[in-house]
Design an enzyme around this catalytic site. Structure first.
Site, PDB file in Angstrom:
ATOM      1  N   TYR A   7       0.801  -1.220   0.000  1.00 25.74           N
ATOM      2  CA  TYR A   7       0.000   0.000   0.000  1.00 25.74           C
ATOM      3  C   TYR A   7       0.837   1.275   0.000  1.00 25.74           C
ATOM      4  CZ  TYR A   7       1.321  -0.639   4.848  1.00 25.74           C
ATOM      5  OH  TYR A   7       2.046  -0.846   5.984  1.00 25.74           O
ATOM      6  N   GLY A   8       2.156   1.148  -0.053  1.00 24.79           N
ATOM      7  CA  GLY A   8       3.028   2.317   0.043  1.00 24.79           C
ATOM      8  C   GLY A   8       4.157   2.275  -0.960  1.00 24.79           C
ATOM      9  N   THR A   9       5.374   2.308  -0.460  1.00 26.74           N
ATOM     10  CA  THR A   9       6.540   2.411  -1.342  1.00 26.74           C
ATOM     11  C   THR A   9       6.851   1.137  -2.116  1.00 26.74           C
ATOM     12  OG1 THR A   9       8.117   1.855   0.410  1.00 26.74           O
ATOM     13  CG2 THR A   9       7.555   4.198   0.137  1.00 26.74           C
ATOM     14  N   LEU A  10       6.188   0.024  -1.806  1.00 26.52           N
ATOM     15  CA  LEU A  10       6.374  -1.210  -2.581  1.00 26.52           C
ATOM     16  C   LEU A  10       5.411  -1.321  -3.768  1.00 26.52           C
ATOM     17  CD1 LEU A  10       7.055  -3.752   0.285  1.00 26.52           C
ATOM     18  CD2 LEU A  10       8.612  -3.185  -1.589  1.00 26.52           C
ATOM     19  N   GLU A  75      11.019  -4.257   5.481  1.00 22.45           N
ATOM     20  CA  GLU A  75      10.060  -3.870   6.512  1.00 22.45           C
ATOM     21  C   GLU A  75      10.547  -4.166   7.928  1.00 22.45           C
ATOM     22  OE1 GLU A  75       7.935  -2.021   5.452  1.00 22.45           O
ATOM     23  OE2 GLU A  75       7.275  -2.659   3.476  1.00 22.45           O
TER      24      GLU A  75
END
Length: 134
Positions: A7-10, A75
């Site tokens: 949901y973000g930088t990935l 992470e």
């Protein structure tokens, strides 16, 4: 087959997607219920207990075991019971219950500001536009 909700930088096209890109077998859009928080260069997701949960936009990546290992490193997830930055838990998609897999999340907001709207991409774009105007 290992499915992970990001949901973000990935997300495809975002700053850390290169970490997992060589190991991605497929990508499909999705949503989970929760709240996003702005930790600066990346978001954190809290699934419940902080109020104001919404549908969080993201992608389901199907990855190899090596891809999951690379995401665990990024992470700072060291395993169940370890001192992890993010926890890795099992979730279902909000719109397709047959779609389920892992997600990295926080247990609480850690004092960071909430991201309204449930989209890191949209939020990051607006944040960048505002920064360039200063």
């Amino acid at each position: 087959m290992i499915r992970v909700f990001v949901y973000g930088t990935l997300l495809v096209g975002e700053s850390n997607h290169h970490v997992v890109a060589p190991y991605v077998l497929s990508v499909r859009s999705g949503r989970v219920r929760g709240a996003l928080f702005d930790a600066g260069a990346y978001p954190g997701l809290v699934l419940s207990g902080c109020g104001g949960e919404t549908d969080v936009e993201g992608e389901w990546l199907v990855v190899t075991q090596e891809g999951l290992n690379r995401m665990d490193e990024l992470e700072e997830y060291y395993g169940p019971g370890a001192r992890n930055d993010y926890e890795r838990v099992w979730v279902r998609d909000r719109r397709r219950e047959e779609c389920e897999g892992w997600v990295y999340l926080w247990n609480e907001p850690r004092g960071y500001p909430r991201i309204a709207g449930g989209s890191w991409r949209e939020y990051a774009r607006r944040k960048q536009e505002l920064g360039s105007m200063l």
